[in-house]
Design a protein around this motif. Sequence first.
Motif, PDB file in Angstrom:
ATOM      1  N   THR A 109      49.021  46.009  29.752  1.00 18.59           N
ATOM      2  CA  THR A 109      50.273  45.546  29.142  1.00 18.59           C
ATOM      3  C   THR A 109      49.957  44.718  27.900  1.00 18.59           C
ATOM      4  O   THR A 109      48.865  44.172  27.755  1.00 18.59           O
ATOM      5  CB  THR A 109      51.092  44.704  30.124  1.00 18.59           C
ATOM      6  N   ALA A 110      50.932  44.623  26.997  1.00 18.69           N
ATOM      7  CA  ALA A 110      50.742  43.908  25.742  1.00 18.69           C
ATOM      8  C   ALA A 110      50.546  42.416  25.991  1.00 18.69           C
ATOM      9  O   ALA A 110      51.012  41.875  27.000  1.00 18.69           O
ATOM     10  CB  ALA A 110      51.945  44.151  24.835  1.00 18.69           C
ATOM     11  N   PRO A 111      49.862  41.692  25.066  1.00 20.15           N
ATOM     12  CA  PRO A 111      49.601  40.260  25.269  1.00 20.15           C
ATOM     13  C   PRO A 111      50.850  39.433  25.516  1.00 20.15           C
ATOM     14  O   PRO A 111      50.835  38.515  26.340  1.00 20.15           O
ATOM     15  CB  PRO A 111      48.906  39.858  23.958  1.00 20.15           C
ATOM     16  N   GLU A 112      51.941  39.750  24.824  1.00 14.68           N
ATOM     17  CA  GLU A 112      53.155  38.945  24.995  1.00 14.68           C
ATOM     18  C   GLU A 112      53.826  39.188  26.338  1.00 14.68           C
ATOM     19  O   GLU A 112      54.786  38.496  26.691  1.00 14.68           O
ATOM     20  CB  GLU A 112      54.143  39.212  23.866  1.00 14.68           C
ATOM     21  N   GLN A 113      53.345  40.168  27.117  1.00 13.42           N
ATOM     22  CA  GLN A 113      53.911  40.439  28.436  1.00 13.42           C
ATOM     23  C   GLN A 113      53.075  39.832  29.560  1.00 13.42           C
ATOM     24  O   GLN A 113      53.269  40.156  30.729  1.00 13.42           O
ATOM     25  CB  GLN A 113      54.068  41.949  28.628  1.00 13.42           C
ATOM     26  N   SER A 114      52.148  38.954  29.187  1.00 13.32           N
ATOM     27  CA  SER A 114      51.436  38.140  30.157  1.00 13.32           C
ATOM     28  C   SER A 114      51.882  36.694  29.983  1.00 13.32           C
ATOM     29  O   SER A 114      52.235  36.274  28.887  1.00 13.32           O
ATOM     30  CB  SER A 114      49.917  38.252  29.956  1.00 13.32           C
ATOM     31  N   ARG A 115      51.898  35.941  31.055  1.00 14.91           N
ATOM     32  CA  ARG A 115      52.309  34.527  30.990  1.00 14.91           C
ATOM     33  C   ARG A 115      51.071  33.641  30.943  1.00 14.91           C
ATOM     34  O   ARG A 115      50.094  33.878  31.652  1.00 14.91           O
ATOM     35  CB  ARG A 115      53.146  34.156  32.221  1.00 14.91           C
TER      36      ARG A 115
END
Length: 878
Positions: A109-115
């Motif tokens: 998943t894209a970086p912005e979709q990790s917390r």
Amino acid sequence: MSEGQLFKSSLLALCIANALFGMSSTAVAAEQQEATAENMEVIQVRGIRRSIEASLNTKRFADSTVDAITSEDIGKFPDKNIGDALQRISGVTVDRQYGEVSGVTIRGTAPEQSRILLNGQTVASTSWYDLGPATRTFNMELLSAEQVNAVEVHKTPTARLEEGALGGTVDLKTRKPLDLDAHTYQVAGELSQSSLYDETDPSGSFLGSWKNDDEKFGILGAYSVEKITSGRQVLESLSGYYEYFAADPAQNQESTVGAWGIGSQAFRAERERTSAQVTLQFAPTDNTEFTLDYFNFELDIPHVNHNFLTVGARGSGSTNVVNNAQGGTASATILPAYASIIYNPVVRHAVNMKSDVLNLTGKYVGDSFTVSGVIGQSTSDGGTQGGSSSWWIPATDQGGKIGDPAFPNGQGSVDGGFSYDATGPYQVVLTSLDANDASQFKHAQEANYETTVQDHKVTYAQTDFEYQLDHDFINKIAVGIKYNTSDFERNAFNRNPAEILGFVPNGNLANWSDGVLSGLHSQSGGNVLDSYAKLDEDKWWAFISEKYANGELVEVADLGNTFTVEEDMLALYAQADFSGEFYRGNFGVRYVNTDQTSTGFADGKPYNESVNYDNWLPSINVAFDLKEDLILRASASSVMARNNYSDLKPGLAIAKNFGTATGGNPNLKPYKANQADLGIEWYFTESSMLSAALFYKDIDNVVFVTESTQYIEGCGASESEWDKCRVIAPANGGSGSVTGLEIQLQHNFESGFGFLTNYTYVDSKSTRPDGTEQMIEGVSENSFNGSLFYEDDLFSARIAYNWRSEYLGVGNIQNVLNDSYQQVDASIIWHAMENLDVSLEGVNLTNEVVQSYDVKYGLTQNTIEFGSRYFVGASYKF
């Protein structure tokens, strides 16, 4: 105030009251017992081997799928950057922009979709790069690795874990004073240097921790300042790829399709990162504990970006055109025209971002229950304010400035011609101009520079209640409530175009230059543009600053890039933990409701859009102890991820010179996914493991970029081009899937040697509404990490190798394919005395480059060289 807002405000007040007062009143009434010891070994972490054992311990005894990295000792994290350390975990790859890691990709998943959480909570975050998107992820460039005790990567969620991660959740754990010896103090110093620049920069840190004799109260303070002169050198394309010269059948000449321009970029930044922490911990009874944390992170990054541009789209025509099979122009000769060659130095000295966190937690452990609460607030501000972006063109070009009224029919040039090749690192040969001779350039305009000011504020309150059960299957029930608010604001400004044209006295570059940039792009051969005359940035900045002070440069609002996104988020969860003789795990559900309001400008007028959505997020995690050292794991869950703030803005941001306009979409739905995980882990010694895991994600509401040609006033260098504006905006409607395999193997030998390796395979794809498929951005199909280390009483040494296969990324406005990338890092620590360590470290020792190509036309996008970085340091603990 609406009923919904009143209800949520009441809940917030209830959370705060519960968090601060509920547990202490319970403490008075309840008769205390000693807390039940958790099923986890206690390991005093010191050294590489002990760090690995502690990390494996976290993974082994977790009910869900968790990987961990534990600090080897105070101030001794395995890598220079948290992101560099995270890439050692299977299923994790990293995103590099300016040498350091700025984001992580977890399980396809894209970086912005990790917390990215700090002690389990969201940190407000902004960015300094004015052209970059406003994302939700915490920028790891802010955080010093020295203050982090451990990092946990949650690859499968539990109902208790805060929502918002499609790939995984990274929780950064900091130290607490009651966990350390009563008088723990450490000082450290370091010198650093980048291979791209000659400067040597100092850094230093301090940590001190104290607690009273009965260990009821403790205080910890830490501070660090890190300086390094670094940057990157890039052979790049600017703007999108399109046809700017039509075919000429009479001359047997093919059409010219390429980027607006080609640049030879040299970016140099003087980074200074400061990080401060104060933690107070109070345990008035054996069952009650309060912790107050304050963190402050700041990054100053004044920089200059030199860029020598050969602008094909501004030429008067082309010859010797050779196109590839995809219709892109592989090579051509561009005929000169006015400003078809531009030297564009960008000086930005007011560049900063900072975040702070104030967080109060409390916990009370009763006979068969635990109640805990958290209240906190995090704020961030940042951006790029003030600055200069000037255009210097061939001195023989007609007219003293862009748009010179003496040339109503346009201006011409004799020295603006060049030839180029776009099949590899950009090759450029100038027809007549000498790029190293400053006298051959003159000032044409102070370009339309963008100032951005960003603010982000996050507040949160939560209460959690656990009840221990004497039951054969379910042994604990947990319920909780959390209320979050997030207010993100971005204000943008441009200079008034009427005020930025041709105002420079003695406008020949020779009067403003302090030499030649040389030795650029050392990793690229051939006719690369590796040297050119450069601007004296200090002299120029003094001149520009005076223009600001005298009111000769005035900023006006850029409404198309000005917006706010306000969100109220209410979450409720219930979770049950269960266990038996050979199994353990949890199941539960998290419900979250989001109120979102996006405000911006459309046609110059204020505009806002409000949406409301909710998500039910069930999850189950099971671990089976097949043998004492063999664990089988299975999990299934539903997850969601909210969109980038910049994707939610109303209105259009117009790039006049490029003929493009970019917008957002306030009605975007959040990403959703159903996912499953199956893994097996064999712990054949206390610090050795072989594991494998399969994972699958089925993703809905995928956002994709739409592009259309529209009439947009002001979009284009002249009114005749306004109907050809390329409008780029996000939309929902896509779908995606991720299937992957992770394998890990690590082992410590009695000789002092050891190794850690992991391999990840990811088959990821997204499907647009028209049925076309592509790889998910930022995801490599294959990645591998390997570390070899040696440790004894005198030395600790490590060499680490990281490799990932090609992956899809995003260029200026189009998709690009990045070649495979590898990197080698190494470190050695000499334990010179009992409490004195001396270290030597190197990052990207072989100075690898990132090479990318445009997906549609197969032409070069970027060749990025970050350089190697070296560090020598010493630390003393007393």
